[in-house]
Scaffold this motif. Structure first.
Motif, PDB file in Angstrom:
ATOM      1  N   TYR A  63       0.799  -1.231   0.000  1.00 50.46           N
ATOM      2  CA  TYR A  63       0.000   0.000   0.000  1.00 50.46           C
ATOM      3  C   TYR A  63       0.828   1.276   0.000  1.00 50.46           C
ATOM      4  O   TYR A  63       0.278   2.370   0.117  1.00 50.46           O
ATOM      5  CB  TYR A  63      -0.959  -0.008   1.202  1.00 50.46           C
ATOM      6  N   GLY A  64       2.139   1.146  -0.081  1.00 49.62           N
ATOM      7  CA  GLY A  64       2.985   2.332  -0.198  1.00 49.62           C
ATOM      8  C   GLY A  64       3.506   2.835   1.136  1.00 49.62           C
ATOM      9  O   GLY A  64       3.004   2.486   2.205  1.00 49.62           O
ATOM     10  N   LYS A  65       4.542   3.678   1.010  1.00 51.95           N
ATOM     11  CA  LYS A  65       5.263   4.132   2.205  1.00 51.95           C
ATOM     12  C   LYS A  65       4.410   5.030   3.093  1.00 51.95           C
ATOM     13  O   LYS A  65       4.475   4.964   4.313  1.00 51.95           O
ATOM     14  CB  LYS A  65       6.530   4.864   1.766  1.00 51.95           C
ATOM     15  N   ALA A  83       2.997   2.844  11.443  1.00 50.81           N
ATOM     16  CA  ALA A  83       4.136   2.806  12.368  1.00 50.81           C
ATOM     17  C   ALA A  83       4.095   3.981  13.345  1.00 50.81           C
ATOM     18  O   ALA A  83       4.458   3.841  14.509  1.00 50.81           O
ATOM     19  CB  ALA A  83       5.440   2.805  11.587  1.00 50.81           C
ATOM     20  N   LEU A  84       3.637   5.132  12.848  1.00 52.95           N
ATOM     21  CA  LEU A  84       3.561   6.307  13.723  1.00 52.95           C
ATOM     22  C   LEU A  84       2.546   6.121  14.837  1.00 52.95           C
ATOM     23  O   LEU A  84       2.764   6.515  15.977  1.00 52.95           O
ATOM     24  CB  LEU A  84       3.155   7.523  12.890  1.00 52.95           C
ATOM     25  N   ILE A  85       1.418   5.499  14.490  1.00 48.98           N
ATOM     26  CA  ILE A  85       0.402   5.236  15.514  1.00 48.98           C
ATOM     27  C   ILE A  85       0.970   4.286  16.557  1.00 48.98           C
ATOM     28  O   ILE A  85       0.781   4.460  17.758  1.00 48.98           O
ATOM     29  CB  ILE A  85      -0.882   4.684  14.866  1.00 48.98           C
ATOM     30  N   GLU A  86       1.704   3.289  16.073  1.00 46.99           N
ATOM     31  CA  GLU A  86       2.347   2.375  17.030  1.00 46.99           C
ATOM     32  C   GLU A  86       3.335   3.143  17.906  1.00 46.99           C
ATOM     33  O   GLU A  86       3.434   2.894  19.110  1.00 46.99           O
ATOM     34  CB  GLU A  86       3.082   1.264  16.270  1.00 46.99           C
ATOM     35  N   PHE A  87       4.044   4.065  17.286  1.00 47.41           N
ATOM     36  CA  PHE A  87       5.034   4.830  18.056  1.00 47.41           C
ATOM     37  C   PHE A  87       4.366   5.661  19.155  1.00 47.41           C
ATOM     38  O   PHE A  87       4.890   5.764  20.265  1.00 47.41           O
ATOM     39  CB  PHE A  87       5.865   5.723  17.117  1.00 47.41           C
TER      40      PHE A  87
END
Ligand code: BES
Ligand code: ZN
Length: 630
Positions: free
Chosen positions: A355-357, A364-368
């Motif tokens: 689905y692209g970067k 990943a940001l939400i996980e962060f």
């Protein structure tokens, strides 16, 4: 008396210098814990199962599995084999194949966390040990569901959850990830139901309710799994598909249509998928996890059918475990980050490829964000050392390690390594790592040695590996990510926080569908806990967070409702907590009740739980009980 003598004479054979589990020297066997894995009694360093055959009769009338666990052992020179059991009734133990002969055994004291040791007297040439047993109402792995808790509401359902140390509650075995076994099973279930396992599976119901299973690749005990219910198989491509109740087939086909592409993407990054078939089974809502990576057959909670494919990263995650976790397995639960950190990293690589970067970075940001919150909580908790990647859980539940540290700090460690050496070199390294350790178990220390030898030293890269693994908190060199789309949502929540009415001007007519679930999640999480009820109700009326769509958003929304003292959303929250047993989704809501200054919130939480707990698996029930009643 005879048994006592056996205990003293035979168990003594492998008593070693490590801690004894029993507190007194009563006439039970004082079996010592395994020296490397502190969560098992088994003596796998001396004798271990190489193949397990299960004969199981799954009885829905009295919620009992009647079973025989037939262990084939390695060549050895032992007089005792020790297995783990928990809440199981052992009926007899025999030795041999075909012609069986009863042998003596002794069951150790019960430990609330680890269960009991089952020490079986054997001879030097004993190859086959057969344990006749039945499960009890204390069998923690099993969830027996009445028809009303299924999608079809017509047939009962049963599934198992083994990770981390619950397999011993439905099968007597050496329950440590250090040992890998192949397994086979003959399972009998009511004829109207179908049985599937983490093994070769039927595509259709059998006529007589009898099923045979084979798992030829060697796996750790926590990955043995069984589900029984009214289900059918729908193929989604070559070698992949989904088992679900008939009612859910259409929704599954839509939600998981990218599965073949996901498998192809994963293979293109870290090499061949080694388990032949990759299927999902959609269990009832009580399943305590989003997904569980049982080999060949990921177990999943129906909350991942969001209707808009917004939860498919869970599938990418469980698929990624086919490499990290199932192929290369953490040797002990202190090394859990090797399973989950690698998997979260790999999951994101799959999502990026598909689905692209931009969308992968958002995930990943939400996980962060989660990680940052977890680090703050942990620092003030009783166990600040839990923010190290390498854990020290020896007298604690392995479950205590299931935090954002293993998952997200672990993944960011790998991202930071990737940034230090470049993606191409890192991928070559990881592919080599999976090949070199395929079908093996690994400790954190083995990993560090391998990393130094195969990547950091040859490339002359200096890296603060020890800080990442053995120190608390987050090292300064951790890579950072940004997303314009999420920044915009944060700006929107800030406007609400400043008391602005956002429903004027260009935003007046905006719809739920204008933004993705991840964007909405950032919006909700950006709202102050002092948000006025009136504003929250207005937002809810417009975007229907409490009643529609992605369940992860509902969790965050109900959490905010409790934190902000909004009682209007209680009926929706109660309905949600009654329906869904996925632990991570419900525990924050109950925790908010517990932490609230308003005692009425805790009273409400307890009332809801009293009813809802009937719909939860043991894993979620015990976690919530600890939160509300500790
Ligand atoms: N293996 C875990 C679930 C687990 C961990 C069960 C430890 C018991 C003990 C599984 O792969 C997992 O991480 N599930 C997550 C998925 C998410 C991170 C995408 C879940 O259930 O939410
Ligand atoms: Zn996982």
């Amino acid at each position: 008396m005879k048994k006592l003598l056996f205990a003293v004479l035979c168990i003594g054979g492998f008593l070693s210098s490590c801690a004894t589990i029993s507190k007194d020297s009563e006439p039970t066997a004082a079996i010592e814990l395994n020296r490397i894995d502190a969560h098992t009694y088994s003596n796998t360093n001396e004798i271990h199962t190489i193949h397990l055959h299960l004969d199981l009769d799954v009885n829905f009338e009295n919620h009992t599995i009647y079973g025989v666990a037939r262990h084939e052992m390695n060549p050895h020179t032992c007089d005792t084999a020790v297995f783990d059991i928990k809440g199981l009734a052992i009926n007899r133990v025999t030795l041999g194949k075909g012609k069986e002969k009863a042998t003596e055994y002794i069951i150790g004291e019960n430990n609330e966390l680890l269960g009991q040791s089952l020490a079986v007297k054997i001879a030097e040439n004993t190859k086959y040990i057969n344990i006749y047993y039945q499960t009890t109402e204390n069998t923690e792995a099993l969830d027996w569901l009445k028809p009303s808790l299924t999608a079809g509401k017509k047939y009962p359902y049963m599934y198992t959850q083994g990770q981390a140390i619950l397999t011993r509650s439905w099968i007597p075995l050496q329950d440590t990830p250090m040992n890998r076994i192949s397994y086979s099973a003959d399972v009998k279930v009511p004829a109207e139901l179908m049985a599937i396992m983490s093994a070769s599976n039927p595509k259709k119901k059998s006529e007589n309710g009898k099923y045979h299973f084979e798992m030829r690749q060697r796996i750790p005990a926590y990955l043995i799994a069984l589900a029984v219910g009214d289900m059918e198989y729908t193929s989604l491509g070559e070698n992949c598909g989904v088992y679900s109740e008939p009612k859910l087939v259409e929704a599954c086909v839509y939600e998981f249509s990218d599965l073949p592409k996901m498998i192809a993407a994963a293979e293109s990054i870290y090499g061949e998928y080694r388990w032949d078939q990759y299927d999902l089974v959609i269990l009832p809502y009580s399943f305590p996890f989003g997904g569980m990576e049982n080999p060949r057959l990921t177990f999943a909670n129906p909350t991942i059918i969001a209707g808009d494919r917004s939860m498919t990263s869970v599938v990418a995650h469980e698929l990624a475990h086919s490499w990290s976790g199932n192929l290369v397995t953490n040797a002990t639960w202190n090394d859990f980050w090797l399973n989950e950190g690698f998997t979260v990293y790999f999951e994101n690589r799959i999502m990026e490829k598909l689905y692209g970067k931009e969308s992968a970075d958002i995930l990943a940001l939400i996980e962060f964000q989660d990680l940052e919150a977890e680090l703050v909580r942990m620092k003030e908790s009783d166990h600040p050392e839990d923010s190290q990647l390498k854990l020290q859980l020896d007298e604690r539940a392995p479950d205590d390690g299931m935090t954002d540290i293993a998952y997200i700090k672990g993944a960011f460690f790998l991202r930071t390594l990737e940034a230090a050496v470049g993606r191409e070199k890192f991928d070559t390294f990881l592919k080599g790592y999976f090949d070199a350790h395929a079908f093996k178990t690994i400790t954190t220390e083995d990993f560090i040695t391998y990393l130094n030898k195969e990547l950091l030293e040859p490339k002359s890269v200096a890296f603060n590996t020890n800080e990442w693994i053995y120190e608390t908190g987050l090292p300064e060199n951790c890579v950072t990510l940004t997303s314009d789309r999420l920044d915009k949502m944060k700006a929107l929540s800030n406007r609400v926080n400043e008391g602005e009415n956002i429903f004027t001007g260009s935003f007046a007519n905006s719809q739920r569908g204008d933004f993705t679930s991840q964007e909405w999640q950032t919006f909700i999480r950006g709202l102050d806990q002092s948000i006025p009820n009136e504003m929250m109700n207005k937002i809810d009326a417009q975007f229907k967070f409490s009643t529609e769509g992605n369940p992860a958003l509902k969790s965050d929304w109900f959490y905010l409702a409790i934190k902000s003292g909004n009682k209007k959303l209680r009926p929706e929250a109660a309905a949600y907590l009654n329906k869904i047993g996925r632990r991570w989704y419900i525990e924050s809501i109950y925790q908010a009740c517990k932490d609230s200054e308003d005692p009425d919130d805790l009273a409400w939480g307890k009332t809801v739980f009293a009813e809802a707990q009937k719909n939860y698996h043991f894993v979620s029930k015990s976690t919530i009980e600890d939160i509300l009643y500790e």
